[in-house]
Enzyme design. Structure first.
Site, PDB file in Angstrom:
ATOM      1  N   HIS A  12       0.850  -1.195   0.000  1.00  0.00           N
ATOM      2  CA  HIS A  12       0.000   0.000   0.000  1.00  0.00           C
ATOM      3  C   HIS A  12       0.880   1.237   0.000  1.00  0.00           C
ATOM      4  CE1 HIS A  12      -4.264  -1.382   1.358  1.00  0.00           C
ATOM      5  NE2 HIS A  12      -3.748  -2.161   0.424  1.00  0.00           N
ATOM      6  N   TYR A  42     -10.118   5.822   6.784  1.00  0.00           N
ATOM      7  CA  TYR A  42     -10.511   6.193   8.145  1.00  0.00           C
ATOM      8  C   TYR A  42     -11.540   7.307   8.021  1.00  0.00           C
ATOM      9  CZ  TYR A  42      -6.231   3.829   9.795  1.00  0.00           C
ATOM     10  OH  TYR A  42      -5.234   2.914  10.060  1.00  0.00           O
ATOM     11  N   PRO A  92      -6.134   0.841  18.082  1.00  0.00           N
ATOM     12  CA  PRO A  92      -5.801   0.312  16.752  1.00  0.00           C
ATOM     13  C   PRO A  92      -5.752   1.366  15.655  1.00  0.00           C
ATOM     14  CG  PRO A  92      -8.051  -0.278  17.377  1.00  0.00           C
ATOM     15  CD  PRO A  92      -7.417   0.332  18.585  1.00  0.00           C
ATOM     16  N   LYS A 117      -0.584   0.343  14.905  1.00  0.00           N
ATOM     17  CA  LYS A 117       0.742   0.326  15.518  1.00  0.00           C
ATOM     18  C   LYS A 117       1.002  -0.871  16.435  1.00  0.00           C
ATOM     19  CE  LYS A 117       2.139   3.817  13.444  1.00  0.00           C
ATOM     20  NZ  LYS A 117       3.003   3.511  12.306  1.00  0.00           N
ATOM     21  N   TYR A 129       2.861   6.947   9.963  1.00  0.00           N
ATOM     22  CA  TYR A 129       2.056   5.798   9.532  1.00  0.00           C
ATOM     23  C   TYR A 129       2.954   4.682   8.990  1.00  0.00           C
ATOM     24  CZ  TYR A 129      -1.746   3.213   7.268  1.00  0.00           C
ATOM     25  OH  TYR A 129      -2.641   2.230   6.899  1.00  0.00           O
TER      26      TYR A 129
END
Length: 389
Positions: A72, A200, A292, A296, A384
């Site tokens: 990704h 998200y 979550p 991580k 990220y």
């Protein structure tokens, strides 16, 4: 039995550490209170930072991850009908890999016997003894009899409820905790994902996440009050709520199907300091938990394992006591940065019960800034994809 290192917990952290130590010729054994089948039945995260993927590559256990994992290059933040794409690859030159924790654990499990890693399942009543000495040992029961493993070090990879952290005297440790007023209701289904990257979403009805385990298996979440019961959420109700919260574009691309797993997981931030006491070292959920949001948990455990393996290898191969002494500080420096990112993303993307119009305006302002600022996007992308170890 006598080994150099006794590892408590045969989840991904414990197995990964065991493999890294065996690769250096360090004798170790892994104790797990559950069966191997039960360990593999636990549904967990699936976004791997480069540190995690890199450790699997270093061990030569990355073939299936490379064949089946999904690279990704970015992810998305949604607010109403707006989709803000964070181009991780362009901003950092790196990417993450979507590969289920269960599959990573299976790879580590399957390779254990051939690589001389002793994993003892169904070890009951595990207790850590004499951890403040140079000769700690572990007792446990199996097949109706008492057993003992002597070691020079014990590493606790046994999760939040395991015995390792409990073995540290209360006067020798300190805890930091934030409990969130909601949980994540997750549904796993054998349907293609609605987007090729994670979404998200911050919606007036609550948070939602669209993610995946593969091109044919999807994982979705919505936040719900902690008072909710899974029995009150049939599949159709979850799909309907996801369609609203994720927005019209994601809803139009969503494929519905029967759940193969549903659960509600409470959210918390937790850190225990220090991560070493005497001859005991803590890794992963035994020492810290992150919400979550930001994926991580597994990756932070992997960085702990990286530091622990480096310290233990230095001790046994070069008689380096300094690396052992520095383990906790090195690990905690990265832990707290990951805690910060997970906490900030959770605050940004969730509607908290006590928040009012001011807090909502702050979320809107932050999302506006992220949407218009390459510097803000780069900061998010760096965190990220995973900060350096």
């Amino acid at each position: 039995m006598k080994v150099d290192v006794a590892i408590i917990g045969a989840g991904p952290a414990g197995l990964l550490l065991g493999h890294l130590l065996r690769a250096e010729g360090i004798d170790c054994a892994v104790l797990e209170r559950r069966t191997g089948a039960h360990v593999l039945s636990r549904i967990r995260a699936g976004v791997l930072e480069q540190v995690t993927a890199g450790l699997m590559e270093r061990l030569g256990l990355d073939a299936r991850m490379k064949a089946e994992g999904l690279p990704h290059e970015g992810f998305n933040l949604a607010d109403g009908e707006r989709l803000i794409r964070i181009d991780v690859k362009a901003l950092t030159g790196k990417e993450v890999v979507v590969y289920g924790q269960t599959e990573l654990t299976r790879d580590l499990m399957d390779a254990a016997a051939n690589r001389g890693l002793d994993v003892i399942y169904e070890a009951a009543d595990v207790a850590l003894r004499d951890i403040e000495s140079d000769a700690p040992y572990v007792t446990y029961s199996r097949d109706g009899g008492g057993q003992r493993i002597d070691a020079r070090f014990i590493v606790g990879c046994d999760g939040f409820h395991g015995p390792s952290r409990q073995a540290v005297p209360a006067s020798a440790g300190r805890t930091f905790e934030q409990v969130y007023p909601f949980g994540w209701l997750g549904i796993l289904a054998d349907v293609p994902p609605c987007n090729h990257e994670l979404i998200y979403a911050n919606h007036e009805r609550g948070f939602a996440l669209a993610s995946m385990r593969s091109e044919t298996r999807s994982r979705y979440y919505i936040d719900v009050p902690l008072t909710e019961q899974i029995e009150d959420w049939p599949d159709d109700r979850i799909w309907d709520e996801l369609a609203v919260r994720l927005g019209p574009d994601a809803a139009a691309a969503m494929t519905r199907g029967p759940s193969i797993e549903k659960s509600i997981a409470p959210l918390r931030s937790f850190v225990f300091e220090p991560m070493r006491h005497g001859s005991l070292m803590l890794c992963g959920d035994a020492a810290h938990i992150v919400p979550p949001t930001g994926a991580k948990g597994l990756n932070l455990a992997a960085s702990d394992v990286y530091y622990a393996a480096e310290a233990l290898t230095g001790f046994f191969k070069a008689n380096d006591n300094d690396a052992i002494a520095a383990y906790s500080a090195r690990a905690l420096a990265r832990v707290w940065k990951s805690e910060r990112f997970s906490w900030a993303l959770t605050k940004l993307m969730h509607r908290f019960p006590g928040d009012g119009s001011f807090e909502r305006r702050m979320q809107i302002a932050e999302l506006d800034y992220i949407a218009s600022s390459e510097a803000a996007q780069r900061s998010i992308a760096e965190n990220y994809v995973g900060l350096p170890v």
